[in-house]
Scaffold this motif. Structure first.
Motif, PDB file in Angstrom:
ATOM      1  N   HIS A 587       0.840  -1.188   0.000  1.00  0.00           N
ATOM      2  CA  HIS A 587       0.000   0.000   0.000  1.00  0.00           C
ATOM      3  C   HIS A 587       0.880   1.245   0.000  1.00  0.00           C
ATOM      4  N   THR A 588       0.756   2.066  -1.042  1.00  0.00           N
ATOM      5  CA  THR A 588       1.562   3.278  -1.135  1.00  0.00           C
ATOM      6  C   THR A 588       0.914   4.428  -0.381  1.00  0.00           C
ATOM      7  N   LEU A 595      -7.751   6.561  -0.306  1.00  0.00           N
ATOM      8  CA  LEU A 595      -8.757   5.789   0.418  1.00  0.00           C
ATOM      9  C   LEU A 595      -9.219   6.509   1.678  1.00  0.00           C
ATOM     10  N   LYS A 596      -8.290   7.191   2.310  1.00  0.00           N
ATOM     11  CA  LYS A 596      -8.653   7.955   3.509  1.00  0.00           C
ATOM     12  C   LYS A 596      -9.692   9.028   3.183  1.00  0.00           C
ATOM     13  N   GLY A 623       2.554   0.963   3.490  1.00  0.00           N
ATOM     14  CA  GLY A 623       3.568  -0.079   3.544  1.00  0.00           C
ATOM     15  C   GLY A 623       3.054  -1.452   3.920  1.00  0.00           C
ATOM     16  N   GLU A 624       1.772  -1.571   4.242  1.00  0.00           N
ATOM     17  CA  GLU A 624       1.199  -2.881   4.545  1.00  0.00           C
ATOM     18  C   GLU A 624       0.828  -3.595   3.249  1.00  0.00           C
ATOM     19  N   ILE A 625       0.638  -4.902   3.349  1.00  0.00           N
ATOM     20  CA  ILE A 625       0.390  -5.711   2.159  1.00  0.00           C
ATOM     21  C   ILE A 625      -1.092  -5.730   1.826  1.00  0.00           C
ATOM     22  N   LYS A 626      -1.397  -5.508   0.557  1.00  0.00           N
ATOM     23  CA  LYS A 626      -2.775  -5.613   0.069  1.00  0.00           C
ATOM     24  C   LYS A 626      -3.028  -7.088  -0.237  1.00  0.00           C
ATOM     25  N   ILE A 627      -3.453  -7.814   0.780  1.00  0.00           N
ATOM     26  CA  ILE A 627      -3.590  -9.268   0.662  1.00  0.00           C
ATOM     27  C   ILE A 627      -4.472  -9.654  -0.518  1.00  0.00           C
ATOM     28  N   TRP A 628      -5.549  -8.943  -0.721  1.00  0.00           N
ATOM     29  CA  TRP A 628      -6.515  -9.296  -1.756  1.00  0.00           C
ATOM     30  C   TRP A 628      -5.961  -9.168  -3.168  1.00  0.00           C
TER      31      TRP A 628
END
Length: 723
Positions: A587-588, A595-596, A623-628
């Motif tokens: 996530h950039t 999204l916010k 910086g978190e992973i977009k699992i989907w």
């Protein structure tokens, strides 16, 4: 396999009977690797060892050696089959023999049991005393393969013993200071020893002890042990050398199948140092029952304070050199002629690799002097006259310039490098007999001469030597003078009084060069980079400052100079492409801000109606992973990065996050991620071990107290932990 193709079964079978340990820990089935730290838990009660010995003798077994956990035995095939209710078979398996030659050898296996090479005793009357039987396997020396006191005239240029080898490893200056290895006990386990006139001329003395099963202490049919022993004396001329003759001959074939018993016999001599120029080719993650026993004996020797040295191999993945308690010795070649005379480079004859067994274990630790491909002919060594080595090496290839019966031949390999390092260890132990094996290895590594040219043996990856620690040569070429100098600095008789002064301590540390290797200034091979270097520094500085501000890191700076750059390798280009693919999973900041804003524009009712997946999307941080969004391509990219050792932490993170995918759509991705993690198990274990071991060389230094000579850690405030 048809009967006519089956190998001939030997007249006698050798093995190690594993006595049940007092703690219940099993050498054969333990999931933990045996090291000097945990080897004690595998020892058996003495009375149980005695009982097992008596029962084996009564069953018809010949007892070769009795240890704290292992009993070396030999018997005919029928005795094994009758006693342990099994069937034995002889099988030809691939091996790497002398001269780096791929070949096959005869192994003995129990038809009814697994794993290969083990006899299961759990359902027999032996179960109360034995944990199992490890059938012995062949190992090979790591040198491919009328006497006079001096070598004959020759047409090619080689190193001579003792002077050239001593000079190449910087030992002559040590000898001039009266340090010659006097009083230090060195044991070599090798093919035997012949009293060549060369040894009498130099007053070198050797005691020969037979390994279990060996005979004829006054003969060395191979010549390997005789020749390689000269390397010890070249470095430590007054060391007390004992040769354990280990050269089993069965049915006319040289099969060194009693390696465990030979190593136990070496320990019985109570030496300071054991040097071994042999091993097997261990490329599997799993050790055979025989090698598990061998690893346990190596660990026992080191725990008892013995420095254990093994040759890394000449194109093989040498074992037990891989054992983390051993000093694994590779090769450096010093040019002797022409425009390159004096230049050091990695020997392309010597092995280098990362152990598949011990996570993060790199082989070699450091190097001795070794020749180059194709045959490693490099050091002129004394051997029994008119023996097979004398005859063969005088004619193989272009020949070594000697006659077939003069008692001299040119050879080397890591078989020569190992006893060279044993000689340096003897010099160190003369200065301070209390040095622990770990301290010896550490000082050898930190005082070695950096080697920045050349490649290791192509059969083990052909790794390139670079500035500083590298896989091709480890820490570089051993330096006897600097190693002894380091020992002297650490074992000053006034340590406990002097180390109260921080200035003195700092001086000691700086005196012995226990610092990271410094790269040499970059040459003009990057002229375009040099012109843009200031611009690059500024870009890096701005990026670093932004990262510090965003994540609240410590206020640090990154010093970038010309010598930080090397030519980009193909693997780096591949890693860059794979990492770019993975970045799309993360996530950039721009996505987060978008999204916010979108979430803030939703009404309360709209927010309440969001699905679980939609809530996750809105809450995900930068910086978190977009699992989907993880796809098969991302899984493949992550697995490839782990395999090549680049961006492993990020790749592991992607694979583990993929396991959390829910729903039917994520089933295939979860399966792929699980399989990828399983296939990368050893690489992940190595990464985990190395990440836990990221301490600097200075953090690991243990100063020996010179006052009490107890080998304990000595701190820098003037107090020893013991005195």
């Amino acid at each position: 396999m048809s009967r006519q193709n089956q190998p001939e079964f030997p007249s006698k079978v050798y093995a190690e009977a594993v006595v049940r340990s007092a703690t219940g820990a099993s050498l054969l089935r333990s999931s933990s690797l045996v090291t000097s730290e945990n080897v004690v838990q595998f020892q058996a009660e003495p009375n149980l060892v005695t009982l097992a010995k008596k029962r084996l003798e009564a069953a018809g077994f010949e007892i070769l050696d009795v240890g704290k956990a292992l009993i070396s035995i030999a018997a005919e095939r029928e005795v094994y089959e009758r006693s342990f209710q099994t069937r034995l078979e002889a099988i030809e398996r691939p091996v790497i023999k002398e001269m780096g030659e791929p070949s096959t050898a005869t192994f003995i296996n129990s038809v009814d049991d697994k794993p290969f090479g083990e006899i299961d005793t759990s359902d027999t009357r032996w179960d109360e005393v034995l944990d199992g039987i490890a059938l012995s396997e062949p190992v090979y020396y790591t040198r491919p393969i009328s006497s006079t006191t001096e070598p004959p005239e020759r047409t090619a240029k080689y190193l001579n013993v003792p002077d050239d080898v001593a000079q190449g490893l910087n030992a002559i200056r040590v000898h001039q200071n009266g340090i010659t290895g006097k009083g230090v006990r060195v044991v070599m386990i090798d093919s035997g020893w012949y009293p060549h006139p060369f040894f009498r001329e130099h007053n070198y003395k050797v005691n020969v002890v037979l390994a279990p099963g060996s005979t004829a202490p006054d003969r060395d049919d191979s010549g390997h042990g005789t020749g390689e022993s000269a390397n010890v004396f070249a470095i430590a001329p007054e060391a007390e050398l004992t040769m354990i003759k280990f050269d089993m001959e069965l049915e006319g074939k040289l099969k060194n199948v009693t390696s465990v018993a030979a190593l136990k016999r070496a320990i019985e001599q109570r030496p300071d140092i054991i040097s071994c120029s042999w091993g097997s080719d261990q490329r599997s993650r799993q050790l055979s029952p025989q090698d598990k026993m061998l690893a346990a004996v190596v660990a026992r020797a080191v725990r008892e304070g013995i420095v254990v040295i093994f040759a890394a191999g000449n194109g093989s993945w040498g074992f037990p050199a891989q054992h983390p308690d051993a000093i694994a010795v590779g090769g450096v070649y010093k040019h002797l002629e022409g425009s390159l005379k004096g230049r050091l480079e990695a020997s392309n004859y010597a092995s280098s690799f990362i152990s598949p067994v011990y996570p993060g274990r790199r082989v070699p630790d450091l190097c001795g002097l070794v020749g180059q491909l194709p045959d490693g002919a490099y050091i002129m060594l004394p051997i029994p006259p008119d023996g097979w080595r004398d005859r063969v090496l005088s004619v193989v290839g272009d020949g070594d310039g000697t006659s077939p019966s003069d008692g001299w031949a040119a050879f080397s390999g890591t078989s020569a490098a190992a006893p060279q390092i044993a000689g340096i260890c003897a010099l160190m132990k003369q200065v301070d007999p209390s040095l622990s094996p770990a301290r010896v290895k550490q000082i050898l590594q930190q005082t070695a001469r950096d080697v920045v040219e050349g490649f290791s043996n192509p059969d083990t990856g052909g790794h390139r030597a670079r500035e500083g620690l590298d896989l091709a040569t480890g820490y570089g070429l051993a330096d006897a003078y600097e190693a002894v100098r380091a020992v002297k600095a650490f074992t000053n008789e006034n340590c406990c009084d002097d180390c109260a002064s921080s200035e003195r301590t700092e001086q000691n540390l700086s005196d012995i060069y226990l610092t990271s290797k410094v790269r040499k200034p970059m040459s003009s091979e990057f002229p375009k980079l040099q012109k843009k270097l200031d611009e690059l520094r500024w870009k890096f500085e701005k990026e670093l400052q932004a990262t510090i501000d965003e994540h609240g890191l410590e206020d640090v700076e990154l010093i970038i100079s010309e010598d930080n750059f090397i030519p980009r390798s193909p693997i780096t280009k591949i890693a860059f492409s794979l990492r770019e693919r993975l970045d799309s999973c993360f996530h950039t900041k721009e996505e987060y801000e978008k999204l916010k804003e979108e979430y803030e524009n939703l009404t309360k009712a709209q927010r309440s109606s969001l699905s679980k997946e939609e809530r996750v999307k809105f809450k995900i941080g930068i910086g978190e992973i977009k699992i989907w969004e993880i796809t098969e391509e991302h899984i493949s990219s992550a697995q490839a990065l782990i395999k090549i050792g680049r961006h492993q932490e990020l790749a592991i993170r992607v694979l583990t996050e993929a396991l959390l995918l829910t729903g039917e759509g994520g089933k295939d991705i979860r399966k792929m991620a699980s399989e990828a993690l399983s296939e990368c198990g050893s690489e992940i274990a190595m990464f985990d071990a190395s990440s836990r071991d990221e301490t600097s060389s200075l953090d690991k230094i243990e100063l020996t107290c010179g006052k009490c000579k107890n080998g304990k850690r000595c701190c820098t405030n003037g107090k020893c932990y013991s005195c």
